[in-house]
Design a protein around this motif. Structure first.
Motif, short mmCIF file in Angstrom:
data_model
loop_
_atom_site.label_atom_id
_atom_site.label_comp_id
_atom_site.label_asym_id
_atom_site.label_seq_id
_atom_site.Cartn_x
_atom_site.Cartn_y
_atom_site.Cartn_z
N ARG A 47 0.83 -1.21 0.00
CA ARG A 47 0.00 0.00 0.00
C ARG A 47 0.86 1.26 0.00
NH1 ARG A 47 -0.36 -2.09 5.16
NH2 ARG A 47 0.04 -0.67 6.90
N MET A 48 2.12 1.14 0.49
CA MET A 48 3.04 2.28 0.41
C MET A 48 3.39 2.55 -1.05
SD MET A 48 4.91 4.47 2.14
CE MET A 48 6.48 5.35 2.17
N ILE A 49 3.63 1.47 -1.80
CA ILE A 49 3.92 1.61 -3.23
C ILE A 49 2.74 2.25 -3.94
CG2 ILE A 49 4.52 0.36 -5.34
CD1 ILE A 49 6.66 0.27 -3.14
N PHE A 50 1.54 1.76 -3.65
CA PHE A 50 0.34 2.31 -4.28
C PHE A 50 0.19 3.80 -3.96
CE2 PHE A 50 -4.16 3.45 -3.91
CZ PHE A 50 -4.61 3.17 -5.19
N ALA A 51 0.42 4.15 -2.69
CA ALA A 51 0.26 5.55 -2.27
C ALA A 51 1.24 6.46 -3.00
CB ALA A 51 0.44 5.67 -0.76
N ILE A 52 2.49 6.02 -3.16
CA ILE A 52 3.50 6.85 -3.83
C ILE A 52 3.06 7.17 -5.25
CG2 ILE A 52 5.84 6.84 -4.78
CD1 ILE A 52 6.68 5.17 -2.32
#
Length: 872
Positions: free
Chosen positions: A331-336
């Protein structure tokens, strides 16, 4: 192992982010995601050019159309008094206001009386006689109450229209002067009156309120109109009474007083708050259409958004894998990357909003002096907010799916160029977010539309088209997969490229197909309208309509036409004008008609009476009245209109004719063949309904075998010379005027729709650019195995030509179906297929796909193979 420099650069921050105090569970921090997104954007927006262009183009179109429409409606509202010629206007047909009615007007303020009618203006004599249809406007000394009548040379209206040396002054539209070959000081005839050209009209303040007609304007005084002897009992003249109130704030009480004291007058009432209601309605409809065109461009651009995001994420696979190897959650990747997309989308939105804001100012500066419209450009926050909402939701709807796939990019992507274990669809949460963005987009489109039914149809059709194009692309790939393999290496490679994994087929069909479908649809509608207006005329249409034939000269005029046009068919019917005031027990003021039938109640209608069923009409329900019927008034109603208002046999309708309400019972319903252009009416009454009422007759002259232009012009001159009070309308000229209007409208629609085609071209170019990564890989491998540049170019040219041809065929088929539905189902005219439109679509598709594709391939073939081979 191949690790990009971006991976190394971000590894320290990723490790620090995983242990940052605000990172939260699993190392996720929105603030840190924003920092990474901003860091990646420092490298520029390479790869997002199509993304930005599509968003900016669609948003600019929607914002510009909305802002221009609002500028026009604001101008209509603020200048309503000038456009209307007063605070309120009351119109009567075929009769003037009574002294009691005039007292109501004069007691409230200043009053100006205006009469309008169509008539033949004549210049010259004998063989040199030149006659043409003119829209006559007769005014009193108070005209105009507001605004200024601009004349060339500059003169006061009273001076220009005054009588001098037995000739009344007249001011002409320059078009009328050109048609009659007149200049300042020349004479012309109107009925029995001799007029002198005093000036040309360069600006008419109440042009929109008075209305446009089939002929150019001829402005005279009421005294000149009286001298022309054109006003006879039953003449089709409209009398307008403009009132400028002493107390403008008391507009509503004044209208209520007139309604209460003159309930049966049959006034058509307009106020400064709606000076040009039909124009405003047309502006709203056209605005909605153009907004949907802009939204279509955004939908096409959405494919480009998805391609750009997917291409960007493919290029960042190594970076994403590095993040994951250092502990960053999915979800960190998605948020970036969703923050990256939103920030880039905001740049595109800003560009589009600025362009859309400036568009009304630019159009007003360039064309404002040519348009008889009060355009007041200004910044329109509501239009800009709507455009921004559309743009942002489109970006999210098409970007969330590929962004969701980034959540599950495996760490193994660090070690190989391709990873067979990557998922084909994102997790359920990202699918749900995508659907939520789509639903929000649909809700916004419906909420922002004044005609929500049309918006719902549009959304349904858009979804169907997108799904259909996607299924077509899948079908093309399936067919290519099952076709026998050609012997030619180039053809075999082209066929394999069409159906292989990561093929360009879906993108090409989606991006180019929608734009071409729209253009084919418009071209075929254009062709069908042109054919309807021209090709069918010789067999069905009369050559002339003759108006204002006095009942005392009907037979004489019929004999005259028989002599002037031997072999011609003459039909003469009585004609009156009436305004519907009740349908059954419902006053028309309480009825909200269907949009396509609002015209029935909006103004007065032509009506007639007949002992027999009119030619071109077919009874569908009920029976015609006996020839010598003498009971209560009966009426025959056109069936489609009766159905639209829920009327049936036995119901009553009340019509105001010459200030007198006449109630008739519906005896039968008819289907009318309007396309014949014969004499026909929505309402046909029994003859006893108007016994003793003054009226004129309407006649048509038709030639079974057609008539030449010279013959028609000779008849027109003869009628103008012998019967100056009768108005002759040449059907060919009238249809030519309509044809020009239709052609201009279609040109404007087609020009606006080019926005969608431009978006399609941008998306196609972006899609082919996004596929360059795969093309470079293929080219290097094939060249390593001995393929020549010429053979590779041939293979790819065959692939792109096949995709372009398949897309064009789909567009021609879909566009033909859509055009058929519009022409036959909506316009009720015949459908005409146009081979040039179809061939044009095929040629455009082939040219665009092959040209863009080969440009990219030429670049790919020039790449050094070492970098690609090291990643195998």
């Amino acid at each position: 192992m191949s690790v990009t420099s971006s991976s190394v650069t971000t590894s320290d921050e990723a490790r620090a982010g995983a242990r940052a105090p605000g990172a939260g569970r699993g190392g996720f921090s929105l603030a840190l995601a924003l920092r990474f997104a901003l860091r990646e954007l420092r490298g520029g927006l390479r790869g997002f050019g199509v993304f930005l262009a599509c968003l900016a183009l669609g948003v600019a179109a929607i914002a510009g159309v909305g802002s221009f429409s609002r500028a026009l409606t604001d101008g209509l509202e603020r200048q309503g008094t000038t456009l209307l010629g007063g605070d309120a206007a009351f119109t009567l047909v075929q009769r003037q206001a009574t002294p009691e009615e005039m007292q109501l007007f004069t007691g409230a303020g200043r009053v100006s009386t205006i009469a309008t009618l169509r008539a033949m203006a004549r210049a010259g004599e004998g063989a040199g006689l030149n006659a043409t249809l003119a829209e006559v406007k007769a005014v009193d000394g108070a005209y105009p109450l507001t605004g200024t009548l601009a004349l060339d040379p500059p003169l006061p209206a009273a001076q220009a229209l005054a009588e001098t040396e037995g000739r009344f002054g007249a001011v002409l539209d320059p078009v009328l002067a050109e048609r009659l070959g007149l200049k300042i000081g020349d004479d012309l005839q109107l009925g029995a009156a001799r007029l002198r050209v005093a000036a040309l009209i360069s600006g008419e303040p109440d042009l929109l309120a008075t209305g446009l007609g089939f002929g150019p304007r001829l402005l005279i005084s009421l005294d000149a109109l009286k001298a022309s002897e054109l006003i006879q009992p039953g003449s089709l003249a409209r009398w307008h009474y403009r009132v400028q109130l002493n107390a403008p704030a008391r507009l509503a009480p004044f209208l209520d007083e007139v309604k209460a004291k003159a309930p049966q007058a049959g006034f058509e009432v307009r106020t400064r708050e709606a000076a040009a209601p039909r124009l405003e309605d047309n502006v709203r409809r056209f605005t909605q259409y153009l907004t949907l065109v802009g939204l279509t461009a955004l939908l096409v651009g959405g494919v480009g958004v998805a391609n750009a995001v997917k291409s960007h994420l493919d290029a960042k696979r190594g970076v994403i894998a590095t993040f994951k190897s250092l502990g960053a959650p999915g979800r960190m990747i998605f948020a970036i990357y969703v923050l990256e997309v939103v920030l880039i989308a905001l740049i595109g939105l800003l560009i589009g909003l600025v362009a859309g804001t400036l568009l009304p100012f630019a159009l007003n500066a360039a064309f404002g002096h040519l348009l008889p419209l009060p355009i007041e450009p200004s910044v329109q926050p509501a239009a800009l907010a709507l455009a921004a909402g559309y743009g942002l939701l489109i970006a999210l709807a098409f970007a969330l799916w590929p962004l969701g796939l980034a959540h599950d990019v495996p760490v193994s992507a660090l070690f190989r160029e391709w990873d067979e274990g990557a998922p084909s669809r994102p997790r359920k949460i990202y699918i749900a977010l995508t659907l939520l963005a789509i639903l929000a987009l649909g809700a916004l489109a419906v909420a922002a539309s004044e005609e929500r039914r049309i918006a719902l149809y549009y959304l349904g059709a858009s979804a169907a088209v997108l799904v259909t194009l996607r299924l077509v692309a899948t079908g093309i790939m399936a067919i290519a997969r099952r076709l026998p393999r050609p012997r030619s290496t180039g053809a075999r490679l082209a066929l394999a490229n069409i159906h292989r994994p990561a093929a360009l087929t879906p993108t090409v069909v989606l991006s180019l197909g929608l734009g071409l479908t729209l253009l084919v649809t418009l071209s075929l509608i254009d062709r069908s309208l042109t054919r309807e207006l021209t090709a069918r005329l010789p067999d069905q249409a009369p050559s002339f309509f003759f108006l204002d034939i006095q009942s005392t000269e009907t037979q004489q005029f019929s004999d005259f036409l028989a002599k002037q046009a031997p072999g011609g068919d003459v039909e003469i019917v009585p004609m009156l004008r009436g305004r519907l005031i009740r349908l059954g027990d419902r006053p028309v003021e309480t009825i909200t008609p269907p949009a396509e039938f609002a015209w029935v109640l909006s103004s007065d209608r032509g009506i007639t009476y007949s002992a027999q069923v009119p030619e071109g009409s077919t009874l569908t329900e009920g029976e015609w009245w006996p020839e010598n019927y003498s009971g209560n008034p009966l009426v025959s109603l056109e069936k489609e209109i009766a159905d639209a208002f829920g009327l049936k046999i036995g119901d009553s309708v009340t019509v105001n004719v010459l200030g007198r309400p006449i109630t008739a019972r519906i005896a039968n319903l008819r289907k009318v063949e309007w396309e014949r252009l014969a004499i026909n009416f929505v309402m046909v009454f029994s003859p006893n309904s108007f016994r003793g009422a003054p009226h004129t007759s309407l006649a048509t002259l038709a030639f079974p075998n057609g008539a030449g232009d010279a013959t028609e012009r000779a008849i027109s001159r003869a009628v103008a010379s012998s019967y100056p009070g009768i108005t002759a309308v040449r059907v060919k000229e009238a249809l030519a005027e309509i044809g020009v209007l239709v052609a201009n409208l279609l040109l404007a629609i087609r020009a606006a729709s080019l926005v969608t085609l431009v978006a399609s071209i941008l998306v196609l170019a972006g899609a082919l650019a996004a596929g360059q990564h795969h093309r470079v890989y293929d080219a290097v491998i094939l060249k390593t195995l001995g393929a020549t540049r010429a053979r590779l170019l041939l293979a790819y040219a065959l692939e792109y030509a096949a995709l372009g041809l398949a897309t064009a065929l789909v567009a021609v088929l879909a566009g033909s179906i859509a055009a058929y539905a519009v022409t036959v189902g909506v316009m009720k005219i015949g459908f005409a297929f146009s081979l040039p439109a179809a061939l044009g679509a095929v040629g455009a598709a082939l040219l665009l796909t092959v040209a863009f594709g080969l440009i990219g391939i030429w670049w790919a073939l020039g790449q050094k193979p070492a970098r690609i081979l090291r990643s195998l």
